[in-house]
Scaffold this motif. Structure first.
Motif, PDB file in Angstrom:
ATOM      1  N   PRO A  58      76.361  35.463  42.210  1.00  0.00           N
ATOM      2  CA  PRO A  58      77.400  34.877  41.636  1.00  0.00           C
ATOM      3  C   PRO A  58      77.337  34.769  39.928  1.00  0.00           C
ATOM      4  O   PRO A  58      76.063  34.929  39.724  1.00  0.00           O
ATOM      5  N   VAL A  59      78.307  34.387  39.274  1.00  0.00           N
ATOM      6  CA  VAL A  59      78.185  34.308  38.071  1.00  0.00           C
ATOM      7  C   VAL A  59      78.065  35.544  37.269  1.00  0.00           C
ATOM      8  O   VAL A  59      78.746  36.112  36.355  1.00  0.00           O
ATOM      9  N   MET A  60      76.740  36.209  37.434  1.00  0.00           N
ATOM     10  CA  MET A  60      76.665  37.615  36.732  1.00  0.00           C
ATOM     11  C   MET A  60      75.747  38.237  37.945  1.00  0.00           C
ATOM     12  O   MET A  60      74.542  37.764  38.346  1.00  0.00           O
ATOM     13  N   ASP A  61      75.945  39.526  38.328  1.00  0.00           N
ATOM     14  CA  ASP A  61      75.276  40.265  39.329  1.00  0.00           C
ATOM     15  C   ASP A  61      73.889  40.861  38.909  1.00  0.00           C
ATOM     16  O   ASP A  61      73.556  40.725  37.399  1.00  0.00           O
ATOM     17  N   GLY A  62      73.058  41.278  39.490  1.00  0.00           N
ATOM     18  CA  GLY A  62      71.708  41.551  39.138  1.00  0.00           C
ATOM     19  C   GLY A  62      71.681  43.005  38.373  1.00  0.00           C
ATOM     20  O   GLY A  62      70.877  43.278  37.667  1.00  0.00           O
ATOM     21  N   THR A  63      72.598  43.611  38.534  1.00  0.00           N
ATOM     22  CA  THR A  63      72.938  44.923  37.747  1.00  0.00           C
ATOM     23  C   THR A  63      73.159  44.631  36.288  1.00  0.00           C
ATOM     24  O   THR A  63      72.465  45.198  35.337  1.00  0.00           O
ATOM     25  N   GLU A  64      74.140  43.621  35.888  1.00  0.00           N
ATOM     26  CA  GLU A  64      74.393  43.234  34.590  1.00  0.00           C
ATOM     27  C   GLU A  64      73.174  42.807  33.889  1.00  0.00           C
ATOM     28  O   GLU A  64      73.053  42.774  33.010  1.00  0.00           O
ATOM     29  N   ALA A  65      72.694  41.823  34.832  1.00  0.00           N
ATOM     30  CA  ALA A  65      71.454  41.099  34.107  1.00  0.00           C
ATOM     31  C   ALA A  65      70.157  42.068  33.915  1.00  0.00           C
ATOM     32  O   ALA A  65      69.656  41.803  32.819  1.00  0.00           O
ATOM     33  N   THR A  66      69.965  42.941  34.499  1.00  0.00           N
ATOM     34  CA  THR A  66      68.956  43.995  34.274  1.00  0.00           C
ATOM     35  C   THR A  66      69.334  44.669  32.992  1.00  0.00           C
ATOM     36  O   THR A  66      68.222  44.874  32.193  1.00  0.00           O
ATOM     37  N   ARG A  67      70.618  45.075  32.990  1.00  0.00           N
ATOM     38  CA  ARG A  67      70.965  45.865  31.700  1.00  0.00           C
ATOM     39  C   ARG A  67      70.686  44.757  30.398  1.00  0.00           C
ATOM     40  O   ARG A  67      70.316  45.254  29.462  1.00  0.00           O
ATOM     41  N   LEU A  68      71.048  43.697  30.445  1.00  0.00           N
ATOM     42  CA  LEU A  68      70.964  42.642  29.324  1.00  0.00           C
ATOM     43  C   LEU A  68      69.432  42.407  29.335  1.00  0.00           C
ATOM     44  O   LEU A  68      69.035  42.471  27.783  1.00  0.00           O
TER      45      LEU A  68
END
Length: 217
Positions: A58-68
């Motif tokens: 939730p909130v932010m998935d692992g895909t976006e977190a990995t990009r950041l």
């Protein structure tokens, strides 16, 4: 000591991973989070070697977190852990800079080995999913397309041979044995491949090899 952060929205999963990792002599869990945004925040404020990243949170998935995380000026590696084998989330995470992925039902020793490999700068792809990774890339390309022909033209024949071995999942020792070259020479070729193909790591080389249709030649 390898410093690990666990990013998974299931507390029970985090608890099991913590027990496994903390039992190893060469690694420790320095933090747990339940969503991708908190994973990024922790990497910003702590010295983290590896994030074990779930992709569906939730909130932010692992895909976006990995990009950041990949865009931060840090040496943190991301190893994706998933229940779903190779799916769109995992593929996107690899595209966004993850150093590889493992299934959550992997053997404990295999998971610990993957953490060590990623922390050391290598890439890891769950063995059972390698073929599906390749098929996924191939299916996403138009028939007969060669999106990186110019980059392939810049490779020597020897470099193409090494690239094929990397795409097949061979490690440096295996490549050296198959191509009759010293392991140091293999490392040199891989370094040149990473530079010429503008790939982040071995996972990137695998993706390039299949995008360019090398295995079909």
């Amino acid at each position: 000591m390898i410093r690990v952060v666990l990013a998974d929205d299931q507390a029970l999963v985090r608890s099991g991973l913590r027990m496994l990792i903390d039992a190893a002599d060469d690694m420790e869990v320095i933090g747990e989070v339940g969503n991708g945004a908190d994973a990024v925040a922790m990497v910003r404020t702590r010295q983290v070697d590896v994030v074990l990243m779930d992709v569906r949170m939730p909130v932010m998935d692992g895909t976006e977190a990995t990009r950041l995380i990949s865009e931060l000026d840090v040496d943190t590696k991301v190893l994706v852990l998933t229940t779903f084998d190779l799916d769109e989330y995992v593929f996107a995470a690899l595209r966004n800079g993850a150093s590889g992925f493992m299934l959550k039902d992997a053997l404990p020793e295999d998971l610990l080995g993957a953490v060590r490999m990623v922390a050391g700068g290598a890439a890891v792809v769950a063995p059972t999913a390698t073929r599906r990774l390749l098929d996924h890339v191939a299916a996403s390309l138009p028939d007969g397309s060669t999106p990186c022909a110019d980059r392939l033209d810049a490779l020597t024949e020897r470099e193409k041979e090494v690239l094929l071995e990397v795409a097949a999942g061979a490690n440096n020792t295996e490549i050296g044995q198959r191509l009759y070259m010293a392991e140091g020479t293999v490392k040199t070729h891989i370094g040149r491949l990473l530079s010429k193909l503008e790939a982040r790591d071995r996972v990137g080389l695998v993706l390039v090899a299949h995008e360019c249709g090398l295995l079909g030649r």
